[in-house]
Design an enzyme around this catalytic site. Structure first.
Site, PDB file in Angstrom:
ATOM      1  CB  THR A  53      -0.910   0.017   1.240  1.00  0.00           C
ATOM      2  OG1 THR A  53      -0.122   0.314   2.404  1.00  0.00           O
ATOM      3  CG2 THR A  53      -1.605  -1.326   1.438  1.00  0.00           C
ATOM      4  CB  CYS A  54       0.155   4.843  -0.073  1.00  0.00           C
ATOM      5  SG  CYS A  54      -1.074   5.031   1.238  1.00  0.00           S
ATOM      6  NE  ARG A 113       0.330  -1.210   6.712  1.00  0.00           N
ATOM      7  CZ  ARG A 113       0.895  -1.051   7.894  1.00  0.00           C
ATOM      8  NH1 ARG A 113       1.876  -1.848   8.285  1.00  0.00           N
ATOM      9  NH2 ARG A 113       0.476  -0.100   8.714  1.00  0.00           N
ATOM     10  CB  SER A 131      -3.359   2.877   9.676  1.00  0.00           C
ATOM     11  OG  SER A 131      -3.826   1.649   9.179  1.00  0.00           O
ATOM     12  N   GLY A 162     -10.190   3.090   7.398  1.00  0.00           N
ATOM     13  CA  GLY A 162     -10.893   1.918   6.883  1.00  0.00           C
ATOM     14  C   GLY A 162     -10.319   1.315   5.627  1.00  0.00           C
ATOM     15  CE  LYS A 211     -10.836   0.526  -4.531  1.00  0.00           C
ATOM     16  NZ  LYS A 211     -10.431  -0.733  -3.847  1.00  0.00           N
ATOM     17  CG  MET A 212      -5.947   6.840  -2.553  1.00  0.00           C
ATOM     18  SD  MET A 212      -5.956   6.533  -0.781  1.00  0.00           S
ATOM     19  CE  MET A 212      -4.482   7.411  -0.290  1.00  0.00           C
ATOM     20  CB  SER A 213      -9.298  10.946  -6.614  1.00  0.00           C
ATOM     21  OG  SER A 213      -7.924  10.917  -6.986  1.00  0.00           O
TER      22      SER A 213
END
Length: 554
Positions: A167-168, A170, A227, A233, A323-325
């Site tokens: 992920t961004c 880890r 996190s 989430g 999704k982040m956007s």
């Protein structure tokens, strides 16, 4: 004793006699040395094939010797008397072949049991706590390539199962292995090859956890306790994706099947269920907590400082429509932003995302409008899947920022990064990445300390359940061998009885077969239930005791 074991015993006597005969008749001292290739050939024979102990002259040991060891029952019976005759004259050194036979049998049994032995969990990786973003991006793997990376890890003999979580914030390799030292060595070789970093550069950024610690780490990750933004989430959906990929087969959407077996499959499933359980039983996820929300909070803090304006008054652009956007748009709207420029490689996806926010004035564009959009914006969020930087210092200097200072805030929440850190060298430009979010989330974590403690209590209970299940795995080989032994005895005794019951019809024979199997199942029910049960009070018999009670090694 069953006929098969009688055959094995008698064949062993044949070879013992051959060795004894040679020792008695040879003027030279006996040498137990045998050619390794012949021993290897004998060791590799299947357990259903004849087992022989080679005790002849070293120069006579060959494949032919092994084949000659197979005799019929009559020959074996004749040699039994010869054994008694020469035993009194056999030197002490003649016991060596018998020891070798016993050792060979023991090693063969151990090898057979090793096939069903399950590895123990191990995690090797790095995160926002141990490594900077410039190191994390060199190891980052796209979700579509997780299974390919896991399959490559399983090419090492030391690693039996593997799963990748990237992920961004880890990058973690979840492995199952019997020898954690060898697995760690091989995993490091994989990481060096992928990142092109040396040991000196890589090792200080890595962490490694084994067994119980590795399990608890994954449970905390899934629950959002590890996190950058506590309780966020998105990590739960990422762990769920990791589980789905790891257990997928080649018949599903993944081009390469997953590499998780019994241990990692159960571990990842436990992590997903625990993450859901913690969120439902505590308020750890209450409120808007995510990397995107932290990025917007950072913008709230930095806009007055860097742009001399509040967030709701600046011109905002978002690069990427993932999704982040989507989360960025949600949190920007909650802070009073009404107008946003959204760029993406494909227009349909960007337009679909813009349609979800009818209260926002969203201008949709393509990536070829990137620099035109950046030049007319004051705050730019980047969140794309690009594997390299799309905004760099040279590119900025080639445009308006190379002529006159123009205020611009770049907040990059992508890994690998979309904005290089050297952009801070350009006058008027402030570039931030995911590592800069720590100053924002520190306040979030302080507020959630009590909720973190509540979540950890629940996770400890889930950890205990998994460890109890894992402990039960060591009884699996004994269970299989016990069932096989009972079935072997049943089949042998039924075979003898059938010779005296030749008048039975096929239907009657089938009924007898079913009845005898039913008897075995009834007799084994209690032992099987006991072996599969949890050792709640520490009084459960050990595997060694179980094997001794049922004589599974004989």
């Amino acid at each position: 004793m069953c006929p098969f074991m009688m055959l094995v015993y008698l064949l062993g006597l044949v070879q013992l006699v051959r060795g004894a005969s040679y020792v008695v008749g040879s003027p030279q001292p006996f040498s137990p040395v045998v050619r390794m290739s012949a021993l290897r050939s004998a060791a590799e024979m299947p357990r259903t094939s004849p087992i022989s102990c080679i005790a002849t002259r070293p120069d006579e040991v060959s494949a032919k010797t092994v084949s000659e060891a197979v005799g019929d029952m009559a020959q074996a019976s004749r040699t039994a008397a010869l054994v008694d005759q020469v035993s009194s004259n056999t030197p002490a050194t003649s016991s060596t072949p018998k020891k070798a036979a016993t050792k060979g049998k023991s090693e063969a049994a151990m090898t057979e049991r090793k096939v069903v032995t399950h590895g123990h969990p191990l995690v090797i990786g790095l995160s926002h706590k141990t490594a900077t973003v410039d190191v994390r991006e060199k190891l980052s793997i796209k979700e579509a390539d997780w299974n390919a990376a896991a399959a490559k890890l399983c090419e090492y003999d030391s690693i039996t199962e593997a799963a990748v979580l990237s992920t961004c914030n880890r990058f973690e390799l979840y492995l199952a292995a019997e020898d954690h030292f060898a697995a760690t060595r091989d995993a490091l070789a994989f990481l060096r090859e992928r990142s092109q970093l040396t040991d000196m550069e890589l090792r200080p950024n890595l962490f490694m956890l084994q067994n119980e610690d590795a399990v608890y780490h994954l449970l905390r990750v899934s629950a959002g306790l590890d996190s950058l933004v506590v309780g966020e989430g998105q990590i739960l959906s990422q762990v769920k994706a990791c589980h789905s990929h790891a257990i997928s087969t080649d018949t599903e959407e993944d081009a390469i099947p997953g590499s998780a077996g019994k241990v990692l499959g159960r571990l990842l499933n436990t992590a997903v269920m625990s993450g859901k359980y913690v969120r439902s039983e505590t308020e750890i996820a209450k409120g808007a907590v995510s990397i995107s929300s932290a990025a917007v909070e950072l913008a709230v803090l930095k806009c007055p400082e860097d742009l001399s304006q509040s967030l709701k008054d600046v011109r905002v652009a978002i690069i990427g429509a993932g999704k982040m956007s989507r989360l960025l748009l949600t949190h920007l709207a909650s802070h009073g932003v009404t107008k946003v420029t959204l760029l993406n490689r494909s227009r349909p996806r960007a337009e679909e995302l813009a349609a979800e926010y009818p209260d926002l004035d969203i201008h949709v564009g393509l990536m070829d409008e990137l620099w035109q959009t950046v030049e007319t914006s004051e705050l730019v969020f980047t969140s794309t899947s690009a594997t390299g930087c799309i905004v760099t210092e040279p590119l900025l200097r080639e445009r308006v920022w190379g002529q006159t200072p123009q205020p611009l805030v770049l907040i990059d929440i992508s890994v690998p990064r979309n904005v290089e850190s050297e952009c801070n060298n350009v006058d008027g430009v402030k570039a931030y990445n995911v590592d800069d979010l720590k100053q924002v989330v520190a306040r979030n974590q302080a507020k959630r300390k009590e909720k973190i403690l509540e979540a950890e209590v629940l996770l400890r209970a889930e950890l205990a359940k998994f460890l109890a299940w894992q402990e039960s795995l060591k009884y699996v080989p004994a269970i299989s061998e016990l069932q096989a032994k009972f079935e072997q005895v049943r089949a042998a005794e039924l075979g003898k009885a059938m010779k005296k019951l030749k008048g039975l019809s096929d239907a009657e024979k089938a009924a007898v077969e079913v009845a005898t199997k039913g008897i075995i199942n009834k007799l084994l029910h209690a032992p099987m239930s006991y072996l599969r049960s949890e050792d709640t009070d520490g009084s459960k018999a050990s595997v060694r005791q179980i094997r001794d009670v049922f004589k599974l090694d004989q």
